[in-house]
Design an enzyme around this catalytic site. Structure first.
Site, short mmCIF file in Angstrom:
data_model
loop_
_atom_site.label_atom_id
_atom_site.label_comp_id
_atom_site.label_asym_id
_atom_site.label_seq_id
_atom_site.Cartn_x
_atom_site.Cartn_y
_atom_site.Cartn_z
N LEU A 208 0.49 -1.79 -0.18
CA LEU A 208 -0.03 -0.13 0.24
C LEU A 208 0.53 1.16 0.14
O LEU A 208 2.46 1.17 0.47
CB LEU A 208 -0.75 -0.08 0.73
CG LEU A 208 -2.19 -0.87 1.33
CD1 LEU A 208 -2.80 -0.96 2.29
CD2 LEU A 208 -2.64 -1.01 0.17
N GLY A 249 2.71 -5.84 7.73
CA GLY A 249 2.22 -4.67 7.96
C GLY A 249 0.85 -3.72 6.95
O GLY A 249 -0.24 -4.10 7.11
N ASP A 250 1.42 -3.64 5.59
CA ASP A 250 0.77 -2.71 4.58
C ASP A 250 0.76 -3.95 3.62
O ASP A 250 0.57 -3.07 2.40
CB ASP A 250 0.63 -1.73 4.49
CG ASP A 250 2.24 -1.47 4.14
OD1 ASP A 250 2.53 -2.03 4.26
OD2 ASP A 250 2.47 -0.02 3.53
N GLU A 251 1.54 -5.43 3.64
CA GLU A 251 2.03 -5.75 2.01
C GLU A 251 1.24 -7.29 2.45
O GLU A 251 0.47 -8.08 2.89
CB GLU A 251 3.47 -6.74 2.66
CG GLU A 251 4.36 -5.33 2.64
CD GLU A 251 5.80 -6.13 2.56
OE1 GLU A 251 6.26 -5.98 2.42
OE2 GLU A 251 6.53 -5.63 2.70
#
Length: 353
Positions: A208, A249-251
């Protein structure tokens, strides 16, 4: 008019009511072979209403020790263990013993269920009140009920354990926030595809953009809302046979099964980026993020790579996309002859190009 023998109390000093209590499955047959009296349980099992006056051999069929069908033949078997069935239940084996009555008044046949008690109880709706208190069937019924209750409890416990084990396995292989697969589950699924030479597939590594700004500006609750929405987008946009997972985390990782190659993955990547870029209302704010995607297709490798190599290639393509700017995808380009070699292993393109 059939002449009935004298009552039992005059023959053996026992009333018919007492006989019903002591032997609820008895048959008293007169010398001419017709039923004089039948116990209440046997009457219930015969399902013909009152049995008095009916021919004995219309109700029962003797099978052991011999198939006799006459009163003299039956009387000759007095004192022996008999095997018989009711005519209306020929598949339910019964046991019997008979005794002849004095003064030519016929015989009394006492019948029991034996090992067929469970089937009889179920088929005819029998209860404890249908048996003599001294009948061993009563004990068998208690044992049967106890076993049934124990088996039911065991099945219930087994189902609960199976459900708990399945839930634990699902939790061990899923991300608690998004409900997607976790890294362990994704690695296992990709490894299975690598082991299947008939399976063409693609791997997407999605990261993201601007996610840190959402967390810093609106708090971690807003960040969690964004991650949950991305998880929902991946479930909605992908096919049922595909698999998506949150691996950081945001992957995110996406496994596209039965994937024809880069052209198909480009379409999927462009669609995912466009959907993720739609603003997400959260409380009084609009959370705006985008996504960068790098991918690798199995058909682009002349020889199956291992899991580490495949993930590294998708990761390198992701960083090529990020270097080219937000909201882009990049494909891993396998080595090709020098005359046609591309300038870089990952070449980034804006959506739609």
């Amino acid at each position: 008019m059939i002449g009935l023998p004298p009552s039992l109390d005059r023959v053996i000093g026992l009333s018919g009511g007492a006989l019903d209590v002591l032997m609820p499955m008895h048959l008293w047959a007169g010398p001419e072979g017709r039923v004089v009296q039948a116990g209440p349980t046997l009457t219930k099992m015969a399902r013909r209403g009152p049995l008095a006056g009916l021919p004995l051999f219309r109700l029962i069929e003797l099978r052991r020790p011999s198939r006799v069908a006459t009163m003299p033949g039956l009387e000759a078997l007095a004192g022996q263990r008999l095997g018989l069935v009711l005519r209306n239940a020929p598949d339910l084996p019964l046991r019997g013993a008979l005794t002849t009555l004095p003064a030519g008044t016929g015989l009394i046949l006492d019948i029991s269920l034996g090992l067929s008690f469970a089937r009889a109880v179920s088929e005819f709706g029998l209860t404890l009140n249908d048996f003599s208190p001294c009948d061993q069937t009563v004990e068998l019924l208690y044992l049967h009920e106890a076993n049934s209750a124990t088996m039911a409890l065991s099945r219930h416990l087994s189902q609960r354990l199976d459900a708990a084990r399945a839930e634990a396995e699902a939790q061990a292989l899923s991300d608690p926030l998004t409900g997607l697969a976790n890294r362990r589950a994704m690695d296992a699924a990709i490894a299975r595809c690598l082991d299947d030479p008939t399976q063409d597939f693609g791997i997407m590594h999605l990261d993201l953009d601007l996610f840190k700004q959402v967390n810093d500006s609106f708090g971690h609750a807003a960040g969690d809302a964004v991650l949950e929405r991305v998880g929902a987008i991946l479930r909605h946009q992908l096919r049922q046979r595909d698999l998506a997972g949150r691996v950081g985390g945001d992957e995110f990782l996406v496994l596209l099964r039965d994937c024809a190659g880069r052209a198909e993955m480009e379409q999927v990547a462009a669609r995912l980026i466009a959907t993720i870029e739609e603003p997400l209302p959260f409380q009084d704010h609009l959370c705006r993020v985008s996504a960068s995607i790098g991918f690798a297709a199995s058909v682009d490798y002349p020889k199956r790579p291992d899991l580490t190599r495949l993930l590294a290639d998708a990761d390198a393509a992701l960083y090529a996309a990020k270097r080219a700017g937000r909201g882009r995808w990049a494909a891993h380009v396998p080595p090709i002859p020098p005359a046609a070699r591309r300038a870089a292993d990952g070449v980034a393109y804006p959506p739609g190009d």
